[in-house]
Design a protein around this motif. Structure first.
Motif, PDB file in Angstrom:
ATOM      1  N   UNK A 105      11.257   2.549   1.563  1.00 31.10           N
ATOM      2  CA  UNK A 105      10.347   2.299   0.501  1.00 31.10           C
ATOM      3  C   UNK A 105      10.038   3.626  -0.195  1.00 31.10           C
ATOM      4  N   UNK A 106      10.677   4.629   0.296  1.00 31.33           N
ATOM      5  CA  UNK A 106      10.934   5.770  -0.730  1.00 31.33           C
ATOM      6  C   UNK A 106      11.370   5.526  -1.857  1.00 31.33           C
ATOM      7  N   UNK A 247       4.032   4.731   1.989  1.00 29.22           N
ATOM      8  CA  UNK A 247       2.882   4.123   3.057  1.00 29.22           C
ATOM      9  C   UNK A 247       2.494   2.858   2.678  1.00 29.22           C
ATOM     10  N   UNK A 248       2.115   2.601   1.385  1.00 31.14           N
ATOM     11  CA  UNK A 248       1.369   1.245   0.861  1.00 31.14           C
ATOM     12  C   UNK A 248       2.487   0.193   1.409  1.00 31.14           C
ATOM     13  N   UNK A 256       1.694  -7.915   6.301  1.00 34.22           N
ATOM     14  CA  UNK A 256       1.717  -9.108   5.136  1.00 34.22           C
ATOM     15  C   UNK A 256       0.447  -9.007   4.221  1.00 34.22           C
ATOM     16  N   UNK A 257      -0.324  -7.823   4.203  1.00 38.68           N
ATOM     17  CA  UNK A 257      -1.503  -7.839   3.438  1.00 38.68           C
ATOM     18  C   UNK A 257      -1.266  -6.426   2.606  1.00 38.68           C
ATOM     19  N   UNK A 258      -1.672  -6.693   1.224  1.00 38.72           N
ATOM     20  CA  UNK A 258      -1.442  -5.722   0.213  1.00 38.72           C
ATOM     21  C   UNK A 258      -2.962  -5.226  -0.172  1.00 38.72           C
ATOM     22  N   UNK A 259      -3.342  -3.912   0.272  1.00 37.83           N
ATOM     23  CA  UNK A 259      -4.593  -3.469   0.033  1.00 37.83           C
ATOM     24  C   UNK A 259      -4.948  -3.517  -1.415  1.00 37.83           C
ATOM     25  N   UNK A 263      -9.143   0.179  -2.014  1.00 40.33           N
ATOM     26  CA  UNK A 263      -8.802   0.524  -0.606  1.00 40.33           C
ATOM     27  C   UNK A 263      -7.976   1.577  -0.219  1.00 40.33           C
ATOM     28  N   UNK A 264      -6.767   1.549  -1.026  1.00 41.47           N
ATOM     29  CA  UNK A 264      -5.802   2.455  -1.169  1.00 41.47           C
ATOM     30  C   UNK A 264      -6.266   4.049  -1.152  1.00 41.47           C
TER      31      UNK A 264
END
Length: 274
Positions: A105-106, A247-248, A256-259, A263-264
Protein backbone atom coordinates in the motif's frame (compact mmCIF):
# COMPACT_ATOMS: atom_id res chain seq x y z
CA UNK A 1 -16.35 4.33 24.86
CA UNK A 2 -14.05 1.40 25.54
CA UNK A 3 -14.23 -1.89 23.71
CA UNK A 4 -13.97 -5.29 25.33
CA UNK A 5 -11.46 -7.80 23.96
CA UNK A 6 -12.80 -11.32 23.72
CA UNK A 7 -11.84 -14.63 22.15
CA UNK A 8 -13.53 -13.42 18.96
CA UNK A 9 -11.52 -10.20 18.69
CA UNK A 10 -9.46 -10.04 15.50
CA UNK A 11 -5.77 -9.22 16.03
CA UNK A 12 -3.83 -7.05 13.61
CA UNK A 13 -0.20 -6.13 14.13
CA UNK A 14 2.96 -4.67 12.70
CA UNK A 15 6.51 -5.94 12.37
CA UNK A 16 9.24 -3.33 12.33
CA UNK A 17 12.88 -2.97 13.24
CA UNK A 18 11.89 0.20 15.12
CA UNK A 19 8.30 -0.19 16.37
CA UNK A 20 6.40 3.06 16.79
CA UNK A 21 3.01 4.09 18.11
CA UNK A 22 1.44 5.69 15.05
CA UNK A 23 -0.08 2.57 13.51
CA UNK A 24 -1.26 1.23 16.85
CA UNK A 25 -3.04 4.47 17.75
CA UNK A 26 -4.39 5.05 14.23
CA UNK A 27 -5.91 1.60 13.74
CA UNK A 28 -7.24 1.21 17.27
CA UNK A 29 -8.86 4.65 17.12
CA UNK A 30 -10.71 3.65 13.93
CA UNK A 31 -11.72 0.26 15.34
CA UNK A 32 -13.32 2.02 18.28
CA UNK A 33 -14.92 4.78 16.20
CA UNK A 34 -16.47 2.23 13.84
CA UNK A 35 -17.38 -0.33 16.49
CA UNK A 36 -15.18 -3.06 15.01
CA UNK A 37 -14.07 -6.02 17.12
CA UNK A 38 -10.37 -5.67 16.28
CA UNK A 39 -7.22 -4.76 18.19
CA UNK A 40 -3.81 -3.69 16.85
CA UNK A 41 -0.36 -4.10 18.41
CA UNK A 42 3.16 -3.25 17.23
CA UNK A 43 5.98 -5.81 17.46
CA UNK A 44 9.59 -6.30 16.49
CA UNK A 45 11.47 -9.57 16.09
CA UNK A 46 14.89 -11.13 15.75
CA UNK A 47 13.35 -14.29 14.23
CA UNK A 48 11.33 -13.32 11.16
CA UNK A 49 10.39 -16.88 10.06
CA UNK A 50 8.99 -17.61 13.52
CA UNK A 51 7.12 -14.30 13.60
CA UNK A 52 5.50 -14.89 10.21
CA UNK A 53 4.73 -18.46 11.27
CA UNK A 54 2.94 -16.99 14.28
CA UNK A 55 0.83 -14.74 12.06
CA UNK A 56 -0.30 -17.84 10.16
CA UNK A 57 -0.70 -20.24 13.10
CA UNK A 58 -2.49 -17.83 15.44
CA UNK A 59 -4.88 -16.46 12.84
CA UNK A 60 -3.58 -12.89 13.01
CA UNK A 61 -5.79 -11.09 10.49
CA UNK A 62 -3.34 -8.52 9.21
CA UNK A 63 0.31 -7.58 9.60
CA UNK A 64 1.97 -4.34 8.52
CA UNK A 65 5.61 -4.79 7.52
CA UNK A 66 8.28 -2.10 7.84
CA UNK A 67 12.06 -1.88 7.55
CA UNK A 68 14.02 -4.13 7.49
CA UNK A 69 11.52 -6.91 6.73
CA UNK A 70 9.79 -5.74 3.53
CA UNK A 71 11.83 -7.94 1.21
CA UNK A 72 13.02 -10.61 3.65
CA UNK A 73 9.46 -11.75 4.39
CA UNK A 74 8.63 -12.62 0.76
CA UNK A 75 9.81 -16.28 0.76
CA UNK A 76 7.67 -16.89 3.85
CA UNK A 77 4.37 -15.87 2.20
CA UNK A 78 1.88 -17.77 0.06
CA UNK A 79 0.86 -15.23 -2.57
CA UNK A 80 2.00 -11.83 -3.78
CA UNK A 81 -0.65 -9.53 -5.18
CA UNK A 82 0.48 -7.51 -8.24
CA UNK A 83 1.50 -4.48 -6.18
CA UNK A 84 3.93 -6.55 -4.10
CA UNK A 85 5.04 -8.88 -6.91
CA UNK A 86 6.01 -6.06 -9.21
CA UNK A 87 7.99 -4.26 -6.54
CA UNK A 88 9.32 -7.36 -4.77
CA UNK A 89 8.52 -5.45 -1.57
CA UNK A 90 5.77 -6.10 0.96
CA UNK A 91 4.28 -3.71 3.49
CA UNK A 92 1.00 -5.51 4.21
CA UNK A 93 0.12 -9.16 4.87
CA UNK A 94 -3.49 -10.32 4.99
CA UNK A 95 -4.26 -13.72 6.50
CA UNK A 96 -7.01 -15.37 4.44
CA UNK A 97 -7.80 -18.54 6.39
CA UNK A 98 -4.16 -19.46 6.88
CA UNK A 99 -2.94 -18.25 3.50
CA UNK A 100 -0.71 -15.21 3.81
CA UNK A 101 -1.35 -12.74 0.98
CA UNK A 102 1.10 -9.90 0.37
CA UNK A 103 0.24 -6.36 -0.75
CA UNK A 104 2.05 -3.03 -1.02
CA UNK A 105 0.00 0.00 0.00
CA UNK A 106 3.06 2.30 0.06
CA UNK A 107 2.84 2.55 -3.73
CA UNK A 108 -0.84 3.54 -3.59
CA UNK A 109 -0.10 6.27 -1.05
CA UNK A 110 2.85 7.76 -2.92
CA UNK A 111 1.05 7.73 -6.27
CA UNK A 112 -1.88 9.59 -4.73
CA UNK A 113 0.37 12.21 -3.15
CA UNK A 114 2.19 12.95 -6.40
CA UNK A 115 -1.21 13.72 -7.90
CA UNK A 116 -2.61 15.81 -5.06
CA UNK A 117 0.60 17.85 -4.70
CA UNK A 118 0.63 18.59 -8.44
CA UNK A 119 4.10 17.19 -9.11
CA UNK A 120 4.97 17.92 -12.75
CA UNK A 121 4.93 14.56 -14.58
CA UNK A 122 7.50 15.82 -17.08
CA UNK A 123 10.01 16.56 -14.34
CA UNK A 124 13.02 14.82 -12.83
CA UNK A 125 13.97 13.32 -9.49
CA UNK A 126 16.98 12.22 -7.51
CA UNK A 127 16.07 9.39 -5.15
CA UNK A 128 18.38 8.52 -2.26
CA UNK A 129 18.06 4.97 -0.91
CA UNK A 130 17.36 1.47 -2.21
CA UNK A 131 15.32 -0.45 0.38
CA UNK A 132 11.81 -1.85 0.17
CA UNK A 133 10.17 1.55 0.58
CA UNK A 134 12.48 2.86 -2.12
CA UNK A 135 11.11 0.31 -4.58
CA UNK A 136 7.54 1.50 -3.99
CA UNK A 137 8.41 5.19 -4.21
CA UNK A 138 10.55 4.71 -7.31
CA UNK A 139 7.79 2.83 -9.13
CA UNK A 140 5.26 5.55 -8.27
CA UNK A 141 7.62 8.30 -9.49
CA UNK A 142 8.26 6.54 -12.80
CA UNK A 143 4.58 5.68 -13.29
CA UNK A 144 3.76 9.36 -12.70
CA UNK A 145 6.02 10.17 -15.66
CA UNK A 146 9.18 11.43 -14.01
CA UNK A 147 12.71 10.42 -14.92
CA UNK A 148 15.71 10.45 -12.65
CA UNK A 149 18.44 8.51 -10.90
CA UNK A 150 19.03 6.41 -7.81
CA UNK A 151 21.71 7.30 -5.27
CA UNK A 152 22.47 4.41 -2.90
CA UNK A 153 25.68 3.33 -1.23
CA UNK A 154 24.67 -0.35 -1.33
CA UNK A 155 26.53 -1.58 -4.40
CA UNK A 156 24.18 -4.53 -4.86
CA UNK A 157 20.72 -3.20 -3.98
CA UNK A 158 21.28 0.23 -5.56
CA UNK A 159 21.98 -0.91 -9.15
CA UNK A 160 19.30 -3.62 -8.87
CA UNK A 161 16.58 -1.16 -7.87
CA UNK A 162 17.62 1.33 -10.55
CA UNK A 163 17.72 -1.39 -13.21
CA UNK A 164 14.05 -2.24 -12.58
CA UNK A 165 13.22 1.00 -14.41
CA UNK A 166 16.28 1.37 -16.63
CA UNK A 167 17.61 4.25 -14.53
CA UNK A 168 21.20 5.19 -13.69
CA UNK A 169 22.68 4.50 -10.27
CA UNK A 170 25.48 6.18 -8.35
CA UNK A 171 26.88 5.32 -4.95
CA UNK A 172 27.05 8.86 -3.54
CA UNK A 173 25.72 12.36 -4.12
CA UNK A 174 27.65 14.09 -6.86
CA UNK A 175 27.70 17.70 -8.00
CA UNK A 176 24.85 19.86 -6.70
CA UNK A 177 23.95 20.84 -10.28
CA UNK A 178 22.42 17.35 -10.54
CA UNK A 179 19.59 18.68 -8.37
CA UNK A 180 18.69 21.48 -10.79
CA UNK A 181 14.90 21.44 -11.23
CA UNK A 182 14.56 17.95 -9.72
CA UNK A 183 12.50 16.58 -6.87
CA UNK A 184 14.82 15.33 -4.12
CA UNK A 185 13.40 12.14 -2.59
CA UNK A 186 14.71 10.57 0.61
CA UNK A 187 13.87 6.91 1.26
CA UNK A 188 16.72 6.29 3.73
CA UNK A 189 16.49 6.40 7.55
CA UNK A 190 18.36 9.72 7.58
CA UNK A 191 16.35 12.10 9.77
CA UNK A 192 14.35 9.33 11.43
CA UNK A 193 13.88 9.45 15.20
CA UNK A 194 16.82 7.68 16.79
CA UNK A 195 20.54 7.67 16.06
CA UNK A 196 20.19 9.46 12.70
CA UNK A 197 17.60 12.03 13.75
CA UNK A 198 19.89 15.03 13.13
CA UNK A 199 21.11 13.94 9.69
CA UNK A 200 19.87 15.82 6.60
CA UNK A 201 19.52 13.55 3.57
CA UNK A 202 20.38 16.27 1.02
CA UNK A 203 22.55 19.34 1.70
CA UNK A 204 21.25 22.90 1.41
CA UNK A 205 23.12 23.44 -1.85
CA UNK A 206 21.09 20.65 -3.47
CA UNK A 207 17.79 21.81 -1.97
CA UNK A 208 18.31 25.36 -3.23
CA UNK A 209 18.43 24.07 -6.82
CA UNK A 210 15.57 21.58 -6.47
CA UNK A 211 11.95 21.76 -7.62
CA UNK A 212 10.78 20.24 -4.34
CA UNK A 213 11.57 17.78 -1.57
CA UNK A 214 9.85 14.50 -0.68
CA UNK A 215 10.94 12.82 2.56
CA UNK A 216 9.25 9.50 3.34
CA UNK A 217 10.45 9.51 6.95
CA UNK A 218 7.26 9.73 8.99
CA UNK A 219 8.56 10.12 12.53
CA UNK A 220 9.26 12.85 13.26
CA UNK A 221 6.89 14.63 10.90
CA UNK A 222 9.37 17.50 10.51
CA UNK A 223 12.75 16.03 9.58
CA UNK A 224 15.91 18.11 9.13
CA UNK A 225 15.42 17.74 5.36
CA UNK A 226 11.87 19.09 5.42
CA UNK A 227 12.83 21.95 7.75
CA UNK A 228 15.62 22.93 5.37
CA UNK A 229 13.30 22.75 2.36
CA UNK A 230 10.71 24.99 4.04
CA UNK A 231 13.43 27.44 5.04
CA UNK A 232 14.57 27.58 1.41
CA UNK A 233 11.02 28.05 0.14
CA UNK A 234 10.61 24.68 -1.59
CA UNK A 235 7.37 22.66 -1.81
CA UNK A 236 7.45 19.54 0.31
CA UNK A 237 5.76 16.17 0.66
CA UNK A 238 6.24 14.51 4.03
CA UNK A 239 6.25 10.98 5.31
CA UNK A 240 3.47 11.87 7.75
CA UNK A 241 1.18 12.07 4.71
CA UNK A 242 2.42 8.73 3.35
CA UNK A 243 1.93 6.91 6.62
CA UNK A 244 -1.72 7.96 6.87
CA UNK A 245 -2.68 7.04 3.31
CA UNK A 246 -0.95 3.66 3.36
CA UNK A 247 -2.47 2.88 6.77
CA UNK A 248 -5.97 3.61 5.45
CA UNK A 249 -5.47 1.10 2.63
CA UNK A 250 -4.23 -1.47 5.15
CA UNK A 251 -7.27 -0.84 7.33
CA UNK A 252 -9.58 -1.50 4.38
CA UNK A 253 -7.74 -4.74 3.51
CA UNK A 254 -8.00 -5.99 7.10
CA UNK A 255 -11.61 -5.00 7.83
CA UNK A 256 -13.38 -4.49 4.50
CA UNK A 257 -14.53 -1.08 5.78
CA UNK A 258 -13.43 2.27 4.33
CA UNK A 259 -13.57 5.10 6.90
CA UNK A 260 -14.85 8.54 5.99
CA UNK A 261 -12.47 11.44 5.43
CA UNK A 262 -13.49 12.90 8.80
CA UNK A 263 -12.84 9.61 10.56
CA UNK A 264 -9.42 9.31 8.91
CA UNK A 265 -8.51 12.87 9.91
CA UNK A 266 -9.56 12.23 13.51
CA UNK A 267 -7.58 8.99 13.68
CA UNK A 268 -4.48 10.66 12.22
CA UNK A 269 -4.72 13.52 14.72
CA UNK A 270 -5.08 11.02 17.56
CA UNK A 271 -2.09 9.01 16.31
CA UNK A 272 0.10 12.10 16.08
CA UNK A 273 -0.77 13.30 19.58
CA UNK A 274 1.87 11.09 21.19
Amino acid sequence: MTMDISRDTQLCMSLSGRPGNFGTRFHNHLYQALGLDYVYKAFTTTDLPAAIGGVRALGVRGCAVSMPFKEACIPLLDELKPSAARLQSVNTIVNEGGRLIAHNTDYVAVAALLQTHGVDPTGRFVLRGSGGMGRAVLAALVDHGLQGCVVARNAQAGPAVAALHGLPWQDALGDAHQAEGAWLVNVTPLGMAGAQADEQAFPDGWIARAAGVFDVVALPAETPLLRAARRLGKPVIGGDEVIVLQAVEQFVLYTGVRPSAAQIAAAAAHARAL
